[in-house]
Scaffold this active site. Structure first.
Site: not given
Ligand SMILES: *Cc1c(COP(=O)(O)O)cnc(C)c1O
Length: 369
Positions: A42, A94, A165, A190
């Site tokens: 962890r 998001y 982000d 992603k």
């Molecule tokens: C998918 C996404 C998130 C969240 O990520 P997860 O892996 O689904 O928790 C945050 N910001 C953006 C721009 C995203 O596309």
């Protein structure tokens, strides 16, 4: 080292005496006390360490923290703020992270959601207790562009931490730290994962300050850490990230132009198009426009759903950044409170052959009268 080289060698740490070329997966949850690098998985693990090393190098930071999802990564930033802190975040943030602030930190943190492309509105939103400015660029699903340099300057002038982000851009096309960000966030689910089979998230920091120490504490004590398997697969995926991103953006540009001239399309949102309101800023802070676009079908939700239902290679599913093309009508996914136009379709452009993708779109539009 150049980006492509970092992607391949930056997350490969071989310490075994047999010297395998590829770093093995270390599943052990615990480590012998007679060495001082690892203790318990962890807290740290060789595969997570390798992943954090390559993420940090790709984003030109000094350290990274890997999490079990993008949401866990973003939430760790909010959790590291003092109670009573104020956050300025995008109005089109998001939805999962907006909900993190609104549901998990209700009564603990304050937030204002503003249009980040309106710098006057951002300036006006600052309060004496503003501790974090958060942007997402390009944004979801309208691909709005925020001027990272200018918002960084505002955050700095007010003594606030500035987080970006950068999930839609990836470090292949955008390095927020170079542009003034303190923290970069990614949903590695992603493009980093790239094959729609890993959930993960990451934070990368410009400096190892006290705020970063808090984030590392949230990671280790909160425990929302990725498994060694997920870290291994992410390191493996990252090796091809630069070349995948070239393909995604090349395809997206051609498809954006195809849609732009199509008589059944009302509007196309893609920062690579000169007609996009954020094009100039995008061109000044990105080296490519990535693989996500959205468009509005002439008519309404019904016409948009019809186009989606006729497609063969674009799967009607949420998420983005995989090698396979994905498509969805966002308003249907976001629910009744969504402000997204009802006829808006978001596309994650995949790496199938461009001719097949274009022919597929063509025949789907032909189904509309
Ligand atoms: C998918 C996404 C998130 C969240 O990520 P997860 O892996 O689904 O928790 C945050 N910001 C953006 C721009 C995203 O596309």
């Amino acid at each position: 080292m150049k980006l492509e080289t970092i992607a391949i060698h930056g997350g490969n740490r071989v310490t075994d005496s047999e010297k395998p070329v590829i770093q093995p997966i270390t599943l052990s949850t615990t480590f012998l006390h007679q060495q001082d690098t690892m203790m318990y998985s962890r807290l740290n693990n060789p595969n997570r360490f390798a992943l954090e090393q390559v993420l940090s190098a790709l984003e030109k930071g000094v350290d990274a923290a890997a999490f079990s999802s993008g949401n866990a990564a973003g939430t760790a930033v909010f959790q590291s703020l003092e109670p009573g802190s104020h956050i300025i975040a995008p109005d089109d943030m998001y939805h999962g992270l907006k909900n993190s602030i609104l549901l998990l930190f209700k009564g603990v943190l304050e937030a204002d959601f503003v249009d980040m492309s309106d710098l006057e509105a951002v300036e006006k939103a600052f309060k004496p207790n503003t501790r974090l400015v958060w942007v997402e660029t390009p944004s979801n699903p309208l691909l709005k562009i925020t001027d990272i340099r200018k918002v960084a300057a505002l955050a700095k002038a007010h003594g606030a931490i500035f987080g970006v982000d950068s999930t839609f851009a990836t470090p292949v096309f955008q390095n927020p730290i170079d542009l003034g960000a303190d923290i970069v966030m990614h949903s590695t689910t992603k493009f980093f994962g790239g094959h729609s089979d890993i959930i993960g998230g990451a934070l990368i920091t410009k400096t190892k300050d006290t705020f970063w120490e808090k984030i590392k504490t949230v990671q280790k004590i909160g425990g929302a850490v990725p498994s060694p398997m997920d870290c291994y697969y992410l390191c493996r995926s990252i090796k091809t990230l630069p070349y995948r991103m070239k393909g995604h953006s090349e395809h997206a540009m051609v498809i954006a132009n195809f849609l732009f001239q199509h008589p059944k399309v009302e509007k196309v949102h893609y920062p690579g198009l000169k007609t996009h309101p954020g094009h100039e800023i995008a061109a000044s802070q990105m080296t490519g426009f990535s693989g996500i676009l959205s468009f509005e079908v002439k008519g309404g939700a019904e016409e948009a759903d019809k186009v989606i239902s006729k497609l063969h290679y674009f799967s009607n599913a949420t998420s983005l950044g995989g090698v396979e093309s994905l498509i969805e009508r966002r308003a249907a996914v976001e629910g009744p409170n969504s402000k997204t136009p009802k006829n808006l379709i978001r596309v994650s452009v995949g790496l199938e052959h461009l001719d097949d993708l274009l022919a597929d779109l063509d025949q789907a539009f032909a189904s509309l009268k």
